[in-house]
Design a protein around this motif. Structure first.
Motif, PDB file in Angstrom:
ATOM      1  N   ASP A  44       0.841  -1.188   0.000  1.00 27.14           N
ATOM      2  CA  ASP A  44       0.000   0.000   0.000  1.00 27.14           C
ATOM      3  C   ASP A  44       0.883   1.247   0.000  1.00 27.14           C
ATOM      4  OD1 ASP A  44      -1.797   2.030   0.343  1.00 27.14           O
ATOM      5  OD2 ASP A  44      -2.472   1.412   2.340  1.00 27.14           O
ATOM      6  N   THR A  46       0.066   4.233  -0.054  1.00 27.88           N
ATOM      7  CA  THR A  46      -0.544   5.330   0.703  1.00 27.88           C
ATOM      8  C   THR A  46      -0.437   5.105   2.211  1.00 27.88           C
ATOM      9  OG1 THR A  46      -2.778   4.361   0.821  1.00 27.88           O
ATOM     10  CG2 THR A  46      -2.205   5.598  -1.175  1.00 27.88           C
ATOM     11  N   SER A 115      -9.806   9.312  -1.840  1.00 24.10           N
ATOM     12  CA  SER A 115      -8.369   9.042  -1.707  1.00 24.10           C
ATOM     13  C   SER A 115      -7.626  10.224  -1.104  1.00 24.10           C
ATOM     14  CB  SER A 115      -7.772   8.700  -3.079  1.00 24.10           C
ATOM     15  OG  SER A 115      -8.375   7.536  -3.603  1.00 24.10           O
ATOM     16  N   ALA A 119      -5.939  10.537   2.620  1.00 22.70           N
ATOM     17  CA  ALA A 119      -4.507  10.794   2.785  1.00 22.70           C
ATOM     18  C   ALA A 119      -4.237  11.966   3.724  1.00 22.70           C
ATOM     19  CB  ALA A 119      -3.864  11.054   1.424  1.00 22.70           C
ATOM     20  N   SER A 124      -4.636   9.761   9.329  1.00 20.87           N
ATOM     21  CA  SER A 124      -4.019   9.135   8.162  1.00 20.87           C
ATOM     22  C   SER A 124      -2.672   8.502   8.515  1.00 20.87           C
ATOM     23  CB  SER A 124      -3.815  10.169   7.058  1.00 20.87           C
ATOM     24  OG  SER A 124      -2.993   9.671   6.016  1.00 20.87           O
ATOM     25  N   ASN A 126      -0.588   7.882   6.004  1.00 22.24           N
ATOM     26  CA  ASN A 126       0.220   8.223   4.838  1.00 22.24           C
ATOM     27  C   ASN A 126       1.569   8.768   5.282  1.00 22.24           C
ATOM     28  OD1 ASN A 126       1.216   9.858   2.438  1.00 22.24           O
ATOM     29  ND2 ASN A 126      -0.671   9.026   1.580  1.00 22.24           N
ATOM     30  N   LYS A 129       2.131  12.909   4.486  1.00 18.48           N
ATOM     31  CA  LYS A 129       0.952  13.753   4.699  1.00 18.48           C
ATOM     32  C   LYS A 129       1.214  15.205   4.334  1.00 18.48           C
ATOM     33  CE  LYS A 129      -1.816  13.379   8.184  1.00 18.48           C
ATOM     34  NZ  LYS A 129      -2.390  13.270   9.539  1.00 18.48           N
ATOM     35  N   ASP A 165       2.531   8.249  -3.000  1.00 19.66           N
ATOM     36  CA  ASP A 165       1.676   8.415  -1.829  1.00 19.66           C
ATOM     37  C   ASP A 165       0.338   9.060  -2.176  1.00 19.66           C
ATOM     38  OD1 ASP A 165       3.962   8.059   0.505  1.00 19.66           O
ATOM     39  OD2 ASP A 165       4.709   9.054  -1.290  1.00 19.66           O
ATOM     40  N   ALA A 166       0.216   9.596  -3.412  1.00 19.20           N
ATOM     41  CA  ALA A 166      -0.995  10.306  -3.818  1.00 19.20           C
ATOM     42  C   ALA A 166      -1.814   9.526  -4.846  1.00 19.20           C
ATOM     43  CB  ALA A 166      -0.626  11.680  -4.378  1.00 19.20           C
TER      44      ALA A 166
END
Length: 496
Positions: A44, A46, A115, A119, A124, A126, A129, A165-166
């Motif tokens: 993953d 993210t 999504s 994030a 989150s 992520n 961030k 990550d996006a």
């Protein structure tokens, strides 16, 4: 696979002599096995910081609104176009039609909103961030249109949306991406044999140009000797980040292989825990920087491949400032600074993750530090342990790691980042940079940011990690450089 055509009785003898008759031919291979040194902790992008995640899934399984190309350009991906308001605060993205996720569900603006909101949420996980910090709101205008409003102009917004990550995910599968990634890319996740490999297969309903490969297997081989043996035996077809540069000359001399030498975004640093005594003293950090001979590390750990750096910025970037002279190898200066700091017989921990540049480089650095009176106690840690103990818990003095995210000097503005710089003046520079869109002004601010972290000796800056790869000579389309941490297989193919 071999395809045969029938040679009929009407073929003339002359044609046979001239070799013009149809002969058996080999179809180009459509599967590939790609070597990687590190196995990703999950799949993953993210929800994890490890570069190995993106090396498997970026552009292959997952896609974002924008993406990086092989030369680092930011181009449309799931957004086919966009409009930017005059004040730079509103981005209206026009999404591609007919896109589906690998489970067959449709992609639309609600997936984009989900999504990005996921994030940037307070809870989150992520790892980046900060990429979403300037987003004020995300609105699904209609099924094919998304409007993102920023709280302040951000000249890097489209660049940020190209990071792994996006990427865009579906709410129905978001909770299981770590072990069962479902994206919109040209390859769908097939299998993961823990400790061995991840396999991807061509996604028949992909919205864009279909890849020429039917299957991609990423094979995890952490040991450099084993990696060399696997490539030589043909068990691995390509190894884009080959871990044993000492073997490259042998591959160059073998016509079966192509050696690919390029650059990466990997600023390799001796990271220092800036909030932990005695490393909270700038004189000690400066002493460590002056104790280090960058070229000796490049020669000893990377067999001459790599470019010395004096700040956290890639030398191939036009805004790079060469500050290597500011922290040049000077053992006498290092000893003087230690004396001024009132320190002698200093002992520090040095935690080394698995990559060869870290393990080999760590031994060289420990010897160099010893010459000025600093003992570095080496502990070799596995990647998961490094992420937990160093990156998250900040339980370290020194460590060596390559930061392979694209143009990531912004990490120095994060108070809780693992080397714990937390400097108000630097954050002010970054804040101004994020608001600036004029290229000349951005270049000036980027230079100012580079000088600031070099002046403060936040870390000891070692070298830009080279991309040294080897592949079967019949493989085309591999990225020579690494503008982001990816093994993009979308344009890779075999020739006969």
């Amino acid at each position: 696979m071999t395809n045969f055509k029938t040679v009929t009785a009407t073929v003339s003898a002359v044609a046979l002599i001239l070799g013009l008759a149809t002969m058996p031919s080999l179809a180009a291979q459509t599967d590939i096995t790609v070597g990687m040194q590190l196995e990703p902790p999950n799949l993953d992008p993210t929800g994890g910081a490890a570069a190995a995640i993106d090396e498997v899934v970026y552009a292959n399984v997952f896609e974002g609104l924008t993406r990086f190309t092989a030369d680092g350009e930011v181009v449309p991906a799931l957004a086919e176009s966009w409009d930017i308001s005059e004040d730079g605060l509103t981005y209206t993205f026009h999404l591609r039609d007919g896109v589906t996720f690998h489970d067959g569900s449709s992609f639309d603006a609600e997936d984009v909103k989900f999504s990005i909101d996921r994030a940037r949420a307070e809870d989150s996980t992520n790892a980046q961030k900060a990429l979403f910090a300037d987003i004020q709101s995300v609105e699904a205008v209609d099924a094919q249109t998304v409007k993102i409003t920023l709280s302040q102009p951000n000249g890097l917004f489209l660049f940020n949306m190209a990071w792994g990550d996006a990427v865009i995910v579906a709410p129905e599968t978001a909770d299981t991406l770590a072990t069962d990634p479902v994206g919109t890319g040209p390859f769908a996740f097939a299998t993961w044999t823990k400790g061995d490999s991840v396999a991807l297969e061509k996604y028949a309903e992909y919205w864009g140009e279909a890849p020429r490969l039917d299957k991609v297997t990423f094979k995890f081989i952490p040991d450099p000797t084993a990696a060399f043996a696997a490539v030589m035996a043909g068990d691995v077809d390509a190894y884009p980040n080959f871990p044993a540069p000492e073997n490259l000359e042998q591959f160059k001399a073998d016509p079966r292989f192509t050696v690919i030498v390029g650059s990466t975004e990997g600023e390799t640093i001796l990271a220092m825990n800036n909030k932990k005594a005695p490393l909270d003293d700038i004189k000690i950090r400066q002493a460590i920087s002056h104790a280090i001979d960058r070229q000796a590390i490049i020669d000893g750990a990377l067999f001459g491949y790599g470019t010395p750096i004096g700040t956290h910025f890639a030398p191939h970037n036009p805004d790079y400032v060469d500050l290597t002279g500011q922290s040049a190898h000077d053992p006498e200066m290092a000893r003087k600074l230690l004396d001024e700091a009132g320190v002698s017989d200093l002992t520090l921990s040095l935690k080394l993750p698995p990559p060869a540049y870290a393990r080999r480089g760590g031994e060289i650095i420990a010897a160099q530090l010893k010459e000025v009176g600093i003992t570095a106690e080496i502990t070799n840690v596995e990647w998961a342990q490094w992420l937990e103990d160093v990156f998250k818990a900040k339980n370290f003095d020194l460590t060596i790691v390559s930061h392979t995210e694209p143009m990531d000097i912004g990490i120095y503005a994060r108070d809780d980042y693992y080397f714990q710089y937390a400097d108000a003046d630097f954050k002010a520079i970054l804040e101004e940079l994020n608001k600036t869109t004029d290229p000349a002004n951005r270049s000036e601010l980027l230079g100012k940011a580079q000088r600031k972290i070099a002046d403060d000796a936040v870390n000891a800056y070692l070298f830009q990690l080279p991309r040294t790869g080897v592949a079967n000579a019949k493989i085309m389309g591999l990225w020579p450089n690494a503008p982001t941490q990816a093994n993009d297989m979308t344009a890779v193919y075999w020739v006969d």
